[in-house]
Motif scaffolding. Sequence first.
Motif, PDB file in Angstrom:
ATOM      1  N   GLN A 172     107.002  53.328  25.864  1.00 40.01           N
ATOM      2  CA  GLN A 172     106.641  51.956  26.208  1.00 40.01           C
ATOM      3  C   GLN A 172     105.174  51.952  26.631  1.00 40.01           C
ATOM      4  OE1 GLN A 172     109.204  50.049  29.042  1.00 40.01           O
ATOM      5  NE2 GLN A 172     111.061  50.730  28.006  1.00 40.01           N
ATOM      6  N   LEU A 173     104.411  51.036  26.048  1.00 43.33           N
ATOM      7  CA  LEU A 173     102.980  50.954  26.321  1.00 43.33           C
ATOM      8  C   LEU A 173     102.672  49.682  27.101  1.00 43.33           C
ATOM      9  CD1 LEU A 173     100.222  52.347  25.778  1.00 43.33           C
ATOM     10  CD2 LEU A 173     100.012  50.862  23.761  1.00 43.33           C
ATOM     11  N   TYR A 174     101.872  49.841  28.153  1.00 40.84           N
ATOM     12  CA  TYR A 174     101.463  48.721  29.015  1.00 40.84           C
ATOM     13  C   TYR A 174      99.954  48.624  29.024  1.00 40.84           C
ATOM     14  CZ  TYR A 174     106.205  48.492  30.759  1.00 40.84           C
ATOM     15  OH  TYR A 174     107.562  48.340  30.838  1.00 40.84           O
ATOM     16  N   TYR A 175      99.457  47.392  28.894  1.00 45.75           N
ATOM     17  CA  TYR A 175      98.022  47.136  28.936  1.00 45.75           C
ATOM     18  C   TYR A 175      97.744  46.085  30.002  1.00 45.75           C
ATOM     19  CZ  TYR A 175      93.324  45.804  27.432  1.00 45.75           C
ATOM     20  OH  TYR A 175      91.970  45.529  27.391  1.00 45.75           O
ATOM     21  N   LYS A 176      96.911  46.469  30.964  1.00 45.49           N
ATOM     22  CA  LYS A 176      96.575  45.591  32.097  1.00 45.49           C
ATOM     23  C   LYS A 176      97.823  44.986  32.731  1.00 45.49           C
ATOM     24  CE  LYS A 176      91.849  44.772  30.699  1.00 45.49           C
ATOM     25  NZ  LYS A 176      90.782  43.845  30.386  1.00 45.49           N
ATOM     26  N   GLY A 177      98.814  45.856  32.931  1.00 42.39           N
ATOM     27  CA  GLY A 177     100.036  45.468  33.621  1.00 42.39           C
ATOM     28  C   GLY A 177     101.084  44.776  32.777  1.00 42.39           C
ATOM     29  N   GLU A 178     100.775  44.526  31.509  1.00 44.43           N
ATOM     30  CA  GLU A 178     101.709  43.810  30.634  1.00 44.43           C
ATOM     31  C   GLU A 178     102.303  44.760  29.601  1.00 44.43           C
ATOM     32  OE1 GLU A 178     102.502  40.451  30.887  1.00 44.43           O
ATOM     33  OE2 GLU A 178     101.283  40.517  32.713  1.00 44.43           O
ATOM     34  N   PHE A 179     103.593  44.599  29.356  1.00 42.47           N
ATOM     35  CA  PHE A 179     104.287  45.397  28.349  1.00 42.47           C
ATOM     36  C   PHE A 179     103.840  44.963  26.960  1.00 42.47           C
ATOM     37  CE2 PHE A 179     108.293  45.854  25.742  1.00 42.47           C
ATOM     38  CZ  PHE A 179     108.200  47.225  25.595  1.00 42.47           C
ATOM     39  N   ILE A 180     103.337  45.897  26.155  1.00 40.59           N
ATOM     40  CA  ILE A 180     102.942  45.593  24.779  1.00 40.59           C
ATOM     41  C   ILE A 180     104.105  45.840  23.830  1.00 40.59           C
ATOM     42  CG2 ILE A 180     101.438  46.182  22.857  1.00 40.59           C
ATOM     43  CD1 ILE A 180      99.269  46.851  24.761  1.00 40.59           C
ATOM     44  N   GLY A 181     104.717  47.032  23.941  1.00 43.46           N
ATOM     45  CA  GLY A 181     105.837  47.333  23.057  1.00 43.46           C
ATOM     46  C   GLY A 181     106.114  48.816  22.955  1.00 43.46           C
ATOM     47  N   GLY A 182     107.051  49.117  22.089  1.00 45.89           N
ATOM     48  CA  GLY A 182     107.425  50.491  21.807  1.00 45.89           C
ATOM     49  C   GLY A 182     106.765  50.962  20.523  1.00 45.89           C
ATOM     50  N   CYS A 183     107.246  52.043  19.981  1.00 45.51           N
ATOM     51  CA  CYS A 183     106.612  52.697  18.833  1.00 45.51           C
ATOM     52  C   CYS A 183     106.473  51.763  17.635  1.00 45.51           C
ATOM     53  CB  CYS A 183     107.407  53.946  18.455  1.00 45.51           C
ATOM     54  SG  CYS A 183     106.671  54.869  17.083  1.00 45.51           S
ATOM     55  N   ASP A 184     107.534  51.102  17.227  1.00 42.02           N
ATOM     56  CA  ASP A 184     107.478  50.264  16.025  1.00 42.02           C
ATOM     57  C   ASP A 184     106.473  49.129  16.179  1.00 42.02           C
ATOM     58  OD1 ASP A 184     109.370  51.870  14.849  1.00 42.02           O
ATOM     59  OD2 ASP A 184     111.040  50.491  15.158  1.00 42.02           O
ATOM     60  N   ILE A 185     106.472  48.488  17.341  1.00 46.09           N
ATOM     61  CA  ILE A 185     105.548  47.384  17.584  1.00 46.09           C
ATOM     62  C   ILE A 185     104.103  47.886  17.601  1.00 46.09           C
ATOM     63  CG2 ILE A 185     104.787  45.706  19.329  1.00 46.09           C
ATOM     64  CD1 ILE A 185     107.802  45.312  19.977  1.00 46.09           C
ATOM     65  N   ILE A 186     103.870  49.007  18.284  1.00 42.86           N
ATOM     66  CA  ILE A 186     102.515  49.570  18.352  1.00 42.86           C
ATOM     67  C   ILE A 186     102.040  49.940  16.948  1.00 42.86           C
ATOM     68  CG2 ILE A 186     101.111  51.486  19.245  1.00 42.86           C
ATOM     69  CD1 ILE A 186     102.081  49.307  21.328  1.00 42.86           C
ATOM     70  N   LYS A 187     102.914  50.546  16.163  1.00 39.22           N
ATOM     71  CA  LYS A 187     102.561  50.947  14.804  1.00 39.22           C
ATOM     72  C   LYS A 187     102.223  49.720  13.954  1.00 39.22           C
ATOM     73  CE  LYS A 187     104.314  53.922  11.154  1.00 39.22           C
ATOM     74  NZ  LYS A 187     105.457  54.636  10.637  1.00 39.22           N
ATOM     75  N   GLU A 188     103.047  48.671  14.039  1.00 44.02           N
ATOM     76  CA  GLU A 188     102.786  47.444  13.278  1.00 44.02           C
ATOM     77  C   GLU A 188     101.477  46.793  13.717  1.00 44.02           C
ATOM     78  OE1 GLU A 188     106.181  44.845  13.636  1.00 44.02           O
ATOM     79  OE2 GLU A 188     107.516  46.350  12.770  1.00 44.02           O
ATOM     80  N   MET A 189     101.248  46.734  15.026  1.00 47.69           N
ATOM     81  CA  MET A 189     100.010  46.146  15.541  1.00 47.69           C
ATOM     82  C   MET A 189      98.799  46.940  15.061  1.00 47.69           C
ATOM     83  SD  MET A 189     100.982  45.081  19.448  1.00 47.69           S
ATOM     84  CE  MET A 189      99.347  44.417  19.824  1.00 47.69           C
ATOM     85  N   PHE A 190      98.905  48.270  15.097  1.00 50.31           N
ATOM     86  CA  PHE A 190      97.809  49.132  14.648  1.00 50.31           C
ATOM     87  C   PHE A 190      97.507  48.894  13.172  1.00 50.31           C
ATOM     88  CE2 PHE A 190      96.801  53.255  12.571  1.00 50.31           C
ATOM     89  CZ  PHE A 190      95.497  53.382  13.022  1.00 50.31           C
ATOM     90  N   GLU A 191      98.549  48.884  12.342  1.00 49.41           N
ATOM     91  CA  GLU A 191      98.364  48.716  10.894  1.00 49.41           C
ATOM     92  C   GLU A 191      97.762  47.356  10.558  1.00 49.41           C
ATOM     93  OE1 GLU A 191     102.261  49.689   9.436  1.00 49.41           O
ATOM     94  OE2 GLU A 191     101.890  51.843   9.619  1.00 49.41           O
ATOM     95  N   ALA A 192      98.051  46.339  11.369  1.00 47.03           N
ATOM     96  CA  ALA A 192      97.522  44.988  11.140  1.00 47.03           C
ATOM     97  C   ALA A 192      96.154  44.778  11.791  1.00 47.03           C
ATOM     98  CB  ALA A 192      98.515  43.960  11.677  1.00 47.03           C
ATOM     99  N   GLY A 193      95.693  45.777  12.569  1.00 45.62           N
ATOM    100  CA  GLY A 193      94.415  45.656  13.268  1.00 45.62           C
ATOM    101  C   GLY A 193      94.519  44.912  14.590  1.00 45.62           C
ATOM    102  N   GLU A 194      95.733  44.490  14.949  1.00 40.77           N
ATOM    103  CA  GLU A 194      95.939  43.717  16.182  1.00 40.77           C
ATOM    104  C   GLU A 194      95.787  44.571  17.437  1.00 40.77           C
ATOM    105  OE1 GLU A 194      99.821  42.009  15.757  1.00 40.77           O
ATOM    106  OE2 GLU A 194      99.260  40.938  13.922  1.00 40.77           O
ATOM    107  N   LEU A 195      96.196  45.824  17.361  1.00 44.74           N
ATOM    108  CA  LEU A 195      96.101  46.703  18.532  1.00 44.74           C
ATOM    109  C   LEU A 195      94.636  46.961  18.861  1.00 44.74           C
ATOM    110  CD1 LEU A 195      97.772  48.331  20.599  1.00 44.74           C
ATOM    111  CD2 LEU A 195      97.526  50.286  19.072  1.00 44.74           C
ATOM    112  N   GLN A 196      93.833  47.248  17.846  1.00 49.44           N
ATOM    113  CA  GLN A 196      92.416  47.489  18.061  1.00 49.44           C
ATOM    114  C   GLN A 196      91.754  46.250  18.670  1.00 49.44           C
ATOM    115  OE1 GLN A 196      94.384  48.231  15.494  1.00 49.44           O
ATOM    116  NE2 GLN A 196      93.413  49.616  14.035  1.00 49.44           N
ATOM    117  N   GLU A 197      92.144  45.074  18.214  1.00 48.38           N
ATOM    118  CA  GLU A 197      91.594  43.824  18.743  1.00 48.38           C
ATOM    119  C   GLU A 197      92.012  43.643  20.208  1.00 48.38           C
ATOM    120  OE1 GLU A 197      89.457  40.365  18.993  1.00 48.38           O
ATOM    121  OE2 GLU A 197      89.385  41.843  17.377  1.00 48.38           O
ATOM    122  N   GLU A 198      93.274  43.899  20.492  1.00 47.81           N
ATOM    123  CA  GLU A 198      93.800  43.750  21.853  1.00 47.81           C
ATOM    124  C   GLU A 198      93.101  44.703  22.829  1.00 47.81           C
ATOM    125  OE1 GLU A 198      96.464  42.453  24.907  1.00 47.81           O
ATOM    126  OE2 GLU A 198      96.320  41.655  22.885  1.00 47.81           O
TER     127      GLU A 198
END
Length: 107
Positions: free
Chosen positions: A74-100
């Motif tokens: 489980q990944l947290y950014y500035k106190g907020e839950f972002i997601g687990g592996c699948d969500i992080i992977k999808e966000m990364f592939e879409a460029g959303e994680l880098q933007e966040e």
Amino acid sequence: MDNKIEDIIKDKINEDDLHLFMKGTPLLPQCGFSSTVVQILNYIKVPFSSTNVLEDENIREGIKEFSDWPTIPQLYYKGEFIGGCDIIKEMFEAGELQEELKDIIKS
């Protein structure tokens, strides 16, 4: 979950901008999903802290209850839950994680 475990979890989430609850450590992940998230975070060059949930069963179960998310990592950014592996992977592939995380990416 008892208040002590909840306080420990909150402290860990708030001590750094990016915190990963994982199985194992960034250098020695103990599951493929944790390893995938660590590889993504290292690839985009963001500093993060982590908690090895295998070292404390109370934290391992407590974080699932805290986030209402059944799996680890489980990944947290500035106190907020972002997601687990699948969500992080999808966000990364879409460029959303880098933007966040653009504020903390090391150039």
